[in-house]
Design an enzyme around this catalytic site. Structure first.
Site, mmCIF file in Angstrom:
data_model
loop_
_atom_site.group_PDB
_atom_site.id
_atom_site.type_symbol
_atom_site.label_atom_id
_atom_site.label_comp_id
_atom_site.label_asym_id
_atom_site.label_seq_id
_atom_site.Cartn_x
_atom_site.Cartn_y
_atom_site.Cartn_z
ATOM 1 N N GLY A 19 0.825 -1.194 0.000
ATOM 2 C CA GLY A 19 0.000 0.000 0.000
ATOM 3 C C GLY A 19 0.858 1.242 0.000
ATOM 4 N N GLY A 20 0.219 2.390 0.230
ATOM 5 C CA GLY A 20 0.960 3.635 0.190
ATOM 6 C C GLY A 20 1.956 3.782 1.321
ATOM 7 N N ALA A 22 2.859 0.929 3.617
ATOM 8 C CA ALA A 22 3.487 -0.288 4.124
ATOM 9 C C ALA A 22 3.416 -1.422 3.117
ATOM 10 C CB ALA A 22 2.813 -0.710 5.435
ATOM 11 N N VAL A 24 3.061 -5.762 2.997
ATOM 12 C CA VAL A 24 2.573 -6.886 3.796
ATOM 13 C C VAL A 24 3.223 -8.167 3.288
ATOM 14 C CG1 VAL A 24 0.563 -8.164 4.605
ATOM 15 C CG2 VAL A 24 0.370 -5.719 4.169
ATOM 16 N N ASP A 133 -10.874 3.434 5.167
ATOM 17 C CA ASP A 133 -10.474 2.902 3.853
ATOM 18 C C ASP A 133 -11.242 1.621 3.547
ATOM 19 O OD1 ASP A 133 -9.143 2.916 1.453
ATOM 20 O OD2 ASP A 133 -7.336 1.938 2.220
#
Length: 549
Positions: A19-20, A22, A24, A133
């Site tokens: 994501g922006g 982090a 995973v 989100d």
């Protein structure tokens, strides 16, 4: 990061999402012997104190939540500047992929899924946590089919006010609420708006708004009204449409005030197929104190347009059967008198040619189509194109030049730019690192192993294509991995003078070890050696010599 062990127990196996803020990874808890998801803050964020605080706040907020429809948080930590969260690993597909596979979901299935998301939000809101989100990508299905809400990546306490990072709107723009798009505080009702967008997408297979850029979509959330779901899919129950439209009301005063209120209507819709007292037909609001319409009460039966009482016995309708013969006679007379005119009006609908809009911007093309008495389809199709710049039209359906009836829907195909991948620099990386990097980019890899005098064994020293070149998805990258210097065959040094043997060892970058042994007839000459003559040896290897004295 692959192979790294955090906190002495969490081993990173492979990257599964990004994501922006982090990345995973799928990881392994070596202490409890279980698979976990490891969320790691990106390096470029660690220098920003505000991002660190948001990341830590996420962990604290999410760790306080415990609900069957929320992904569990097990641990949080920081090691040598790496900030991470350990979460429950959900092995299943996302709701986004499920919608793509099915096109759209049945109303019953959509309500069942939305209800579980709503229950997760209700639990989070009770703890003062706003997700901010909610989108199908953050909704996962566990193996038993239950919904799991994940990625409280921008979750904050309910009294927080920050909703942007620099100039970037926090949240996925297709699903953000109008107040988020305006840069205002994101509250619990913002989550409910996003859930309304998800429910809309589930039952129609389409998003309420699309546009050339994230800013354009955000502006539509603020200013434009959505197309009611039943105009896109006729079999959506009217009561379900009312739920969606109320959730997507731009005015927070007219939107659902709580997840519990939203859930109440979803439960009713799931159990009865209708919504009781909180909704009025033809009105998107739940409560109305004005005098311009009637608000249903629990003791007042709701009726559909046919006059049938949904909750009670059928309502007696006035019979108009006597009008049928009269209407039939009037229709027949009209057909006989003006049949020619009616037929010509129906058959000979004016036609227009589809204008050429290739390479126009989407807005310019839309305007051109309307000027030609055609209707631009609100669902724009975005595709990759090597020639047409991003945001410009590639083609239309029907194509330019074709004659069609006036007001015909025209679909625009808009460029997303070229579909290519830039090759990474793999020099110095191991085979495993290269495989993971290329796989994440959608590329394949083959290996050639060669000896190299300067590159340590196991490291990549060459690649084809080279770095920073454009290639397509699925292309192959060939990597050359060093096996270290090429071995040499050990010479027979027995009989060499000590000086001559040492010169040979020095020329071949070997390490000599000399021992002396009494041998009057061979004084100063090599009488034994190890390794034996003919054996393969590597640079910097030890060679033992026995010299007579």
């Amino acid at each position: 990061m692959i192979g790294k062990v955090l906190a002495g127990r969490y081993e990173l196996a492979e990257k599964i999402a990004e994501g922006g803020m982090a990345r995973v990874y799928r990881g392994r808890d070596t202490l409890l012997k279980r698979t976990v998801a490891v969320k790691v803050l990106k390096d470029q964020m660690t220098g920003d104190a505000s991002f660190i605080r948001r990341f830590e706040r996420e962990a604290q907020s999410a760790a306080a939540l415990s609900h069957p429809n929320i992904v569990n948080v097990y641990d949080v930590g920081e090691e040598e500047g790496t900030h991470f969260i350990i979460m429950e690993y959900v092995e299943g597909r996302s709701l986004k992929n499920y919608i793509r596979e099915k096109g759209r979901l049945s109303p019953d299935e959509a309500v069942h899924i939305a209800r579980q998301i709503g229950e997760a939000l209700q639990n989070a809101h009770e703890y003062g946590v706003v997700h901010r989100d909610i989108k199908p990508q953050n909704i996962l299905f566990s193996r038993d089919g239950n919904v799991k809400v994940t990625d409280f990546g921008i979750a904050i306490a309910g009294d927080g006010v920050t909703v942007t990072a620099g100039d970037e709107i926090i949240g996925s723009v297709q699903y953000i609420s109008p107040e988020q798009a305006r840069g205002e505080t994101a509250g619990k009702q913002s989550d409910l708006y996003s859930l309304g967008v998800v429910l809309y997408e589930m039952v129609t297979g389409k998003l309420p708004f699309s546009g050339e850029s994230p800013v354009a979509v955000a502006m539509k959330h603020i200013h434009e009204e959505i197309i009611p779901p039943r105009r896109l899919v006729k079999n959506i129950p009217e009561a379900l449409e009312q739920i969606i439209l109320r959730a997507l009301n731009k005015d927070t005063g007219e939107r659902y005030t709580s997840a519990a209120e939203f859930l109440n209507d979803l439960y009713t819709a799931e159990e009865k197929g209708v919504v009781r007292s909180t909704l009025r037909r033809g009105n998107y609001h739940s409560y109305d104190n004005e005098d311009d319409g009637k608000v249903l009460r629990p003791d007042e039966p709701d009726q559909d347009q046919s006059g049938k009482d949904i909750f009670g016995p059928p309502v007696k309708k006035r019979s108009w059967a006597w009008l049928k013969p009269l209407i039939a006679v009037l229709v027949l007379a009209l057909l006989l008198a003006g049949g020619g005119f009616l037929l010509s009006s129906y058959v000979f609908v004016p036609e227009v040619a589809v204008p050429e809009v290739r390479e126009m911007s989407q807005n310019e093309a839309t305007r051109t189509l309307r000027e030609a008495d055609l209707t631009p389809n609100p669902e724009v199709i975005y595709v990759h194109d090597e020639e047409i710049e991003v945001g410009s039209v590639i083609r239309t359906d029907p194509p330019a030049g074709r004659s069609v009836r006036k007001n015909r829907d025209i679909v625009l195909y808009v460029s997303k730019g070229p579909d290519y991948i830039v090759t990474p620099d793999l020099a110095g990386r191991t085979e495993m690192e290269a495989r993971v990097m290329l796989r994440d980019l959608g590329l394949t890899m083959s290996v050639v192993r060669e000896h190299h005098d300067e590159v340590p064994g196991g490291e990549i020293f060459r690649q084809i294509p080279g770095e920073s070149l454009r290639i397509s998805d699925g292309d192959e990258v060939v990597v050359y991995i060093s096996e270290g210097p090429e071995p040499i065959e050990m010479a027979d040094l027995v009989g060499y003078s000590e000086e001559g043997a040492l010169k040979y060892i020095d020329e071949h970058e070997l390490r000599p070890i000399v021992r002396y042994q009494f041998s009057p007839g061979n004084r100063g000459y090599v009488i034994e050696q190890y390794p034996e003559p003919g054996e393969e040896i590597m640079s910097n290897q030890r060679v033992e010599l026995v010299v007579g004295e």
